[in-house]
Design an enzyme around this catalytic site. Structure first.
Site, PDB file in Angstrom:
ATOM      1  CG  LEU A  77       0.101  -0.044   6.020  1.00 40.00           C
ATOM      2  CD1 LEU A  77      -0.405   0.765   7.215  1.00 40.00           C
ATOM      3  CD2 LEU A  77      -0.935  -0.058   4.907  1.00 40.00           C
ATOM      4  CB  CYS A  78       4.806   2.794   1.521  1.00 38.33           C
ATOM      5  SG  CYS A  78       6.261   3.812   1.242  1.00 38.33           S
ATOM      6  CB  ILE A  79       7.597   3.325   6.721  1.00 39.62           C
ATOM      7  CG1 ILE A  79       7.670   4.067   8.044  1.00 39.62           C
ATOM      8  CG2 ILE A  79       8.869   3.519   5.898  1.00 39.62           C
ATOM      9  CD1 ILE A  79       8.683   3.496   9.011  1.00 39.62           C
TER      10      ILE A  79
ATOM     11  CB  ALA B  43       2.218   4.590   6.762  1.00 45.37           C
TER      12      ALA B  43
ATOM     13  CG  PHE C 159      -1.848  -1.222   1.206  1.00 47.77           C
ATOM     14  CD1 PHE C 159      -1.417  -2.447   1.701  1.00 47.77           C
ATOM     15  CD2 PHE C 159      -3.130  -1.124   0.687  1.00 47.77           C
ATOM     16  CE1 PHE C 159      -2.242  -3.558   1.672  1.00 47.77           C
ATOM     17  CE2 PHE C 159      -3.973  -2.229   0.658  1.00 47.77           C
ATOM     18  CZ  PHE C 159      -3.526  -3.446   1.145  1.00 47.77           C
TER      19      PHE C 159
END
Lengths: 122, 130
Positions: free
Chosen positions: B77-79, B82, B39
């Site tokens: 989730l892409c940090i 996010a 994501f």
């Protein structure tokens, strides 16, 4: 699980300051390059506006995207590609782009897409 | 075939996240493998533990939880996307002194290296939204 490098094409269709995806697309391309995967960047439609020279984004409090583009050759992305019809539509002189840019015809864009293993369209 | 999914839009902004989950279910039912669902950008909102949707609308989070729990699909989730959107796991919430974790624990918060790995390991990278 295959260990073959995959040819990735990142297609950028976003204006530099109009969407967070503009920056995200470049970050994804840089990550691929950092892991030594062959990656190409193609600017299409409104995305060619990322190649406008002299972007003074600091005056509106935005991080300058053209600085990031200019640093691409340091990460082994020597040239980026732009759809020539889109560049023409926006009256862009690609010679002034922040990073060396090659214009592609529609047929060449098509060919580039066929030859890629994966396409990430943002 | 081995597929990875890249989800770039928020569940609240249209159909693409729902389509992504249905694609994953269909691919698995047809005997394919899902290596990872990654994501990115607004897509990270999919991992919110706190989304509240009207009763008469399709479930937005539940299909992903099912994919993770019953089919072992990895949800990442892409940090950097996010954090900007206030989607933090326990570790990040502590690191940045925030009130609490906001990302659902079924989602791993990690870097773009996971997207690169997904591209290398998969036969097809399918994007949704964006």
């Amino acid at each position: 699980m295959s260990d073959q490098p995959k040819q990735l094409l990142v297609v950028v269709r976003r204006t530099p300051y109009g969407s967070s995806l503009a920056r995200t697309a470049l970050d994804a391309a840089l990550a691929m390059a950092a892991f030594e995967q062959p990656v190409q960047l193609l600017f299409l439609g409104e995305g060619v506006l990322q190649l406008v020279p002299d972007q003074h984004s600091q005056s509106v409090g935005a991080r300058n995207m053209s600085g990031l583009l200019a640093s691409l050759p340091m990460y082994d992305i020597e040239t980026v590609y732009a759809d020539e019809a889109s560049a023409l539509r926006y009256g862009l002189d690609l010679a002034g782009a922040p990073v060396p840019t090659e214009a592609l015809s529609a047929a060449q864009v098509h060919q580039m897409m066929i030859e890629s293993d994966h396409i990430l369209g943002c | 075939m081995i597929y990875s999914l890249v989800v770039m839009s928020s569940p609240a902004s249209g159909q693409s996240t729902a389509t992504a989950a249905r694609f994953a279910q269909a691919a698995l039912a047809a005997g394919h493998k899902i290596h990872r669902a990654f994501f990115l950008d607004d897509g990270t909102y999919t991992g919110s533990a706190n989304g509240v949707h009207p009763q008469d609308e399709t479930e937005r989070l539940q299909p992903w939880l099912e994919l993770a729990e019953t089919q072992g699909v990895e949800l990442v989730l892409c940090i950097s996307s996010a954090l900007r959107r206030g989607l933090l796991d326990e570790a990040e919430a502590n690191r940045y002194d925030k009130a609490g974790a906001t990302a659902h624990p079924a989602f791993i918060v990690s870097g773009l290296g996971q997207l690169v790995d997904a591209a290398i390991a998969s036969d097809r990278l399918i994007t949704f939204g964006g």
